[in-house]
Design a protein around this motif. Structure first.
Motif, PDB file in Angstrom:
ATOM      1  N   ASN A 202     -14.712  -9.866 -20.799  1.00 21.89           N
ATOM      2  CA  ASN A 202     -15.470 -10.907 -20.397  1.00 21.89           C
ATOM      3  C   ASN A 202     -16.937 -10.736 -21.019  1.00 21.89           C
ATOM      4  O   ASN A 202     -17.908 -10.191 -20.678  1.00 21.89           O
ATOM      5  CB  ASN A 202     -15.544 -10.827 -18.907  1.00 21.89           C
ATOM      6  CG  ASN A 202     -16.283 -11.934 -18.136  1.00 21.89           C
ATOM      7  OD1 ASN A 202     -16.652 -12.906 -18.875  1.00 21.89           O
ATOM      8  ND2 ASN A 202     -16.562 -11.845 -16.942  1.00 21.89           N
ATOM      9  N   PHE A 203     -16.870 -11.484 -22.115  1.00 20.78           N
ATOM     10  CA  PHE A 203     -18.270 -11.605 -22.848  1.00 20.78           C
ATOM     11  C   PHE A 203     -19.380 -12.055 -22.001  1.00 20.78           C
ATOM     12  O   PHE A 203     -20.358 -11.473 -22.324  1.00 20.78           O
ATOM     13  CB  PHE A 203     -17.854 -12.544 -24.159  1.00 20.78           C
ATOM     14  CG  PHE A 203     -19.148 -12.757 -25.072  1.00 20.78           C
ATOM     15  CD1 PHE A 203     -19.741 -11.790 -25.809  1.00 20.78           C
ATOM     16  CD2 PHE A 203     -19.885 -13.954 -24.923  1.00 20.78           C
ATOM     17  CE1 PHE A 203     -20.864 -12.040 -26.596  1.00 20.78           C
ATOM     18  CE2 PHE A 203     -21.124 -14.261 -25.690  1.00 20.78           C
ATOM     19  CZ  PHE A 203     -21.487 -13.236 -26.412  1.00 20.78           C
ATOM     20  N   PHE A 204     -19.161 -12.957 -21.121  1.00 19.50           N
ATOM     21  CA  PHE A 204     -20.384 -13.625 -20.606  1.00 19.50           C
ATOM     22  C   PHE A 204     -20.656 -12.548 -19.313  1.00 19.50           C
ATOM     23  O   PHE A 204     -21.962 -12.891 -18.768  1.00 19.50           O
ATOM     24  CB  PHE A 204     -19.946 -14.816 -19.829  1.00 19.50           C
ATOM     25  CG  PHE A 204     -19.484 -16.096 -20.775  1.00 19.50           C
ATOM     26  CD1 PHE A 204     -20.584 -16.775 -21.350  1.00 19.50           C
ATOM     27  CD2 PHE A 204     -18.320 -16.232 -20.896  1.00 19.50           C
ATOM     28  CE1 PHE A 204     -20.261 -17.495 -22.242  1.00 19.50           C
ATOM     29  CE2 PHE A 204     -17.987 -17.236 -21.941  1.00 19.50           C
ATOM     30  CZ  PHE A 204     -18.877 -17.917 -22.577  1.00 19.50           C
ATOM     31  N   PHE A 207     -24.247 -11.282 -19.945  1.00 13.81           N
ATOM     32  CA  PHE A 207     -25.345 -12.153 -19.673  1.00 13.81           C
ATOM     33  C   PHE A 207     -25.700 -12.316 -18.146  1.00 13.81           C
ATOM     34  O   PHE A 207     -26.662 -12.886 -17.613  1.00 13.81           O
ATOM     35  CB  PHE A 207     -25.437 -13.536 -20.266  1.00 13.81           C
ATOM     36  CG  PHE A 207     -24.934 -13.379 -21.643  1.00 13.81           C
ATOM     37  CD1 PHE A 207     -26.137 -13.635 -22.506  1.00 13.81           C
ATOM     38  CD2 PHE A 207     -23.651 -13.328 -22.142  1.00 13.81           C
ATOM     39  CE1 PHE A 207     -25.773 -13.456 -23.901  1.00 13.81           C
ATOM     40  CE2 PHE A 207     -23.487 -13.325 -23.562  1.00 13.81           C
ATOM     41  CZ  PHE A 207     -24.599 -13.095 -24.393  1.00 13.81           C
ATOM     42  N   LYS A 208     -24.970 -11.610 -17.212  1.00 16.33           N
ATOM     43  CA  LYS A 208     -25.047 -11.719 -15.779  1.00 16.33           C
ATOM     44  C   LYS A 208     -25.963 -10.720 -15.242  1.00 16.33           C
ATOM     45  O   LYS A 208     -26.699 -10.871 -14.068  1.00 16.33           O
ATOM     46  CB  LYS A 208     -23.943 -11.373 -15.263  1.00 16.33           C
ATOM     47  CG  LYS A 208     -22.602 -12.352 -15.300  1.00 16.33           C
ATOM     48  CD  LYS A 208     -21.329 -12.166 -14.431  1.00 16.33           C
ATOM     49  CE  LYS A 208     -20.418 -13.256 -14.949  1.00 16.33           C
ATOM     50  NZ  LYS A 208     -19.113 -13.071 -14.053  1.00 16.33           N
ATOM     51  N   LYS A 209     -26.406  -9.579 -15.962  1.00 23.57           N
ATOM     52  CA  LYS A 209     -27.277  -8.598 -15.549  1.00 23.57           C
ATOM     53  C   LYS A 209     -28.410  -8.526 -16.691  1.00 23.57           C
ATOM     54  O   LYS A 209     -27.960  -8.293 -17.923  1.00 23.57           O
ATOM     55  CB  LYS A 209     -26.580  -7.165 -15.258  1.00 23.57           C
ATOM     56  CG  LYS A 209     -25.500  -7.219 -14.125  1.00 23.57           C
ATOM     57  CD  LYS A 209     -25.256  -5.807 -13.989  1.00 23.57           C
ATOM     58  CE  LYS A 209     -24.312  -5.610 -12.780  1.00 23.57           C
ATOM     59  NZ  LYS A 209     -23.547  -4.350 -12.798  1.00 23.57           N
ATOM     60  N   LYS A 215     -29.886  -4.683 -23.275  1.00 29.14           N
ATOM     61  CA  LYS A 215     -29.291  -3.587 -24.027  1.00 29.14           C
ATOM     62  C   LYS A 215     -28.357  -4.056 -25.198  1.00 29.14           C
ATOM     63  O   LYS A 215     -28.486  -3.832 -26.202  1.00 29.14           O
ATOM     64  CB  LYS A 215     -28.346  -2.643 -23.081  1.00 29.14           C
ATOM     65  CG  LYS A 215     -28.015  -1.560 -23.815  1.00 29.14           C
ATOM     66  CD  LYS A 215     -27.511  -0.646 -22.629  1.00 29.14           C
ATOM     67  CE  LYS A 215     -26.404  -0.953 -21.601  1.00 29.14           C
ATOM     68  NZ  LYS A 215     -25.626   0.093 -20.974  1.00 29.14           N
ATOM     69  N   TYR A 216     -27.497  -5.105 -24.916  1.00 28.15           N
ATOM     70  CA  TYR A 216     -26.951  -5.927 -26.005  1.00 28.15           C
ATOM     71  C   TYR A 216     -27.796  -6.394 -27.046  1.00 28.15           C
ATOM     72  O   TYR A 216     -27.355  -6.232 -28.058  1.00 28.15           O
ATOM     73  CB  TYR A 216     -25.977  -7.046 -25.349  1.00 28.15           C
ATOM     74  CG  TYR A 216     -24.896  -7.843 -26.111  1.00 28.15           C
ATOM     75  CD1 TYR A 216     -24.029  -7.083 -26.799  1.00 28.15           C
ATOM     76  CD2 TYR A 216     -25.342  -8.968 -26.292  1.00 28.15           C
ATOM     77  CE1 TYR A 216     -23.047  -7.799 -27.468  1.00 28.15           C
ATOM     78  CE2 TYR A 216     -24.330  -9.549 -27.249  1.00 28.15           C
ATOM     79  CZ  TYR A 216     -23.376  -9.158 -27.704  1.00 28.15           C
ATOM     80  OH  TYR A 216     -22.430  -9.728 -28.522  1.00 28.15           O
ATOM     81  N   LEU A 217     -28.686  -7.055 -26.882  1.00 31.27           N
ATOM     82  CA  LEU A 217     -29.598  -7.688 -27.610  1.00 31.27           C
ATOM     83  C   LEU A 217     -30.172  -6.635 -28.646  1.00 31.27           C
ATOM     84  O   LEU A 217     -30.555  -6.776 -29.691  1.00 31.27           O
ATOM     85  CB  LEU A 217     -30.653  -8.509 -26.904  1.00 31.27           C
ATOM     86  CG  LEU A 217     -32.010  -9.102 -27.731  1.00 31.27           C
ATOM     87  CD1 LEU A 217     -31.250 -10.161 -28.713  1.00 31.27           C
ATOM     88  CD2 LEU A 217     -32.979  -9.945 -27.031  1.00 31.27           C
ATOM     89  N   GLU A 404     -17.720  -1.154 -16.872  1.00 32.62           N
ATOM     90  CA  GLU A 404     -18.673  -2.199 -16.446  1.00 32.62           C
ATOM     91  C   GLU A 404     -18.198  -2.987 -15.313  1.00 32.62           C
ATOM     92  O   GLU A 404     -17.341  -3.741 -15.663  1.00 32.62           O
ATOM     93  CB  GLU A 404     -19.225  -2.893 -17.451  1.00 32.62           C
ATOM     94  CG  GLU A 404     -19.619  -2.101 -18.993  1.00 32.62           C
ATOM     95  CD  GLU A 404     -21.081  -1.450 -18.506  1.00 32.62           C
ATOM     96  OE1 GLU A 404     -21.674  -1.548 -17.521  1.00 32.62           O
ATOM     97  OE2 GLU A 404     -21.613  -0.651 -19.510  1.00 32.62           O
ATOM     98  N   ILE A 405     -18.752  -3.113 -14.020  1.00 29.78           N
ATOM     99  CA  ILE A 405     -18.380  -3.679 -13.026  1.00 29.78           C
ATOM    100  C   ILE A 405     -19.593  -4.658 -12.772  1.00 29.78           C
ATOM    101  O   ILE A 405     -20.455  -4.605 -12.858  1.00 29.78           O
ATOM    102  CB  ILE A 405     -18.475  -2.803 -11.805  1.00 29.78           C
ATOM    103  CG1 ILE A 405     -17.485  -1.496 -12.014  1.00 29.78           C
ATOM    104  CG2 ILE A 405     -17.908  -3.602 -10.677  1.00 29.78           C
ATOM    105  CD1 ILE A 405     -16.256  -1.691 -12.377  1.00 29.78           C
ATOM    106  N   ASP A 406     -18.766  -6.024 -12.866  1.00 28.72           N
ATOM    107  CA  ASP A 406     -19.691  -7.241 -12.382  1.00 28.72           C
ATOM    108  C   ASP A 406     -20.547  -7.246 -11.168  1.00 28.72           C
ATOM    109  O   ASP A 406     -19.898  -6.547 -10.258  1.00 28.72           O
ATOM    110  CB  ASP A 406     -18.830  -8.477 -12.442  1.00 28.72           C
ATOM    111  CG  ASP A 406     -18.272  -8.863 -13.880  1.00 28.72           C
ATOM    112  OD1 ASP A 406     -18.686  -8.257 -14.902  1.00 28.72           O
ATOM    113  OD2 ASP A 406     -17.266  -9.691 -14.064  1.00 28.72           O
TER     114      ASP A 406
END
Length: 406
Positions: A202-204, A207-209, A215-217, A404-406
């Motif tokens: 889930n790529f998006f 961007f939820k947290k 960290k991704y950036l 990784e849990i949403d």
């Protein structure tokens, strides 16, 4: 013992795959001038189409990184190894038969999509299958050997015509598919499949947290200096030579070959140093300082020659030889259910960043010349990479068996 043999085979297959991947990634920069001249382009039109086709290939890699990354988390890492190499191999074979710029553009875009999946899938598989204290050796071998693909591309391009050079790359890729039969999924991914409630790829979710997004950036920004060096300092080395008043002609194929030879040695050295220091971040800092130092020498030393440029291209390659660490860091920062997505998109977003990097360089060159334009663009890339490295946590020997849990 059997598991050790399987991991060794996996490293060999991933290293060979990345070797072919780099060959096919770099082949355009080796043969671009010859191929475009034969298609009838000269002068400013040739230079404009060089950048246009290269940026189109990088744009394809942006899209491909997302597609292959999500597929790796949803369908498995091995499926990406097969699919990506088949696509870019076929595109490069067809590229040998283009007759106009539109066909050329389509083939480079398709090749870019295919090229985006190889490294991320290989690094993810090796990172998940090796002991956490030793996985740095595995990723180091993949990138160190793989970078030599550019050296071979340079040698083939100087020996044969541009059509043959493309066909050789595509043929190597299709041959490698036969070796992929023994590739297998990691135990971590198999464990993920048994947890059906966990969302995969889930790529998006990145961007939820806010913490995940930053960290991704940061993982992306760390790699910017590498592709600034390749996309500007190396690929456009003939322009810097002209600005320095060098009358002798610089062969871009030589620049690429020496840079990637340096990159291979640099990745070997950075990987070994990382294992010795038991740290990824410390080594990145060392290489960033080395990169900025070499950039200033490269740009502002006016006592130049063709041999000087060969040595400097090797040095620039060595100074940015932390690609293996950079991709390994990205793989280690996130859980199994999103790891393939991250490990594929991060390096390809960095490769794709060469588009705004080269466009910024081209725009600034019109007002301040290529030397100063390269300096300011390079300093921006290096500053962002330095701040990003400060931000992330060192992931050496981190346990990767988590979600990784949403």
């Amino acid at each position: 013992m059997q598991n050790k043999k399987n991991v060794t085979l996996l490293i060999i297959v991933a290293a060979l795959g990345y070797f072919v991947d780099i060959y096919d990634l770099i082949v355009f920069n080796v043969v671009k001038k010859q191929s475009l001249q034969e298609l009838g382009f000269t002068g400013d039109a040739l230079k404009a189409n060089e950048i246009f086709l290269f940026n189109l290939q990088m744009t394809g890699m942006l899209l491909g990184g997302l597609l292959w990354g999500i597929m790796g988390d949803k369908k498995g890492r091995v499926s990406v190894l097969f699919g990506s190499i088949f696509l870019y191999s076929l595109a490069n074979i067809l590229n040998a038969f283009v007759t106009d710029i539109n066909q050329y553009a389509i083939m480079r875009f398709i090749a870019g999509i295919g090229l985006a999946g190889e490294l991320g899938a290989g690094i993810t598989l090796v990172a998940e299958n090796m002991p956490k204290e030793k996985r740095g050796y595995g990723t180091m071998i993949i990138v160190t050997f793989g970078a030599l693909g550019a050296v071979v591309a340079g040698m083939v391009g100087k020996t044969f015509g541009w059509q043959t050079t493309y066909i050789v790359g595509g043929g190597l890729g299709l041959t490698l598919l036969l070796m992929r039969a023994g590739a297998y999924e990691s135990g971590m991914y198999q464990n993920l499949l048994h947890n059906s409630e966990i969302k995969r790829g889930n790529f998006f979710s990145l961007f939820k947290k806010w913490s995940l997004f930053l960290k991704y950036l940061a993982c992306i920004l760390i790699g910017l200096p590498i592709w600034f060096a390749i996309g500007v300092l190396i690929n456009l080395s003939d322009r810097f030579a002209l600005a320095h008043g060098l009358i002798e002609k610089i062969d871009i194929a030589d620049s690429v070959m020496y840079a990637y030879l340096g990159l291979s040695v640099g990745d070997l050295a950075s990987g070994l140093l990382s294992q010795y220091l038991k740290s990824r971040k410390k080594v990145i800092f060392v290489y960033l300082v080395l990169s900025v130092s070499l950039m200033f020498v490269y740009l502002f030393n006016t006592n130049v020659s063709v041999e000087y440029y060969k040595y400097m291209c090797f040095g620039i390659g060595f100074g940015t030889g932390y690609w293996a660490l950079f991709v390994t860091i990205a793989s280690e920062q996130f859980g199994t259910n999103i790891r393939s997505t991250v490990t594929n998109t991060v390096p390809n977003f960095v490769r794709g960043a060469v588009v705004p990097i080269t466009l910024s360089f081209s725009s600034l060159s019109k007002t301040m010349g290529p030397i100063n334009a390269a300096m300011w663009v390079g300093l921006c890339c290096l500053a962002l990479a330095f701040l990003a490295t400060l931000y992330i946590k060192d992931s050496f020997s981190k346990d990767l068996n988590y979600f990784e849990i949403d």
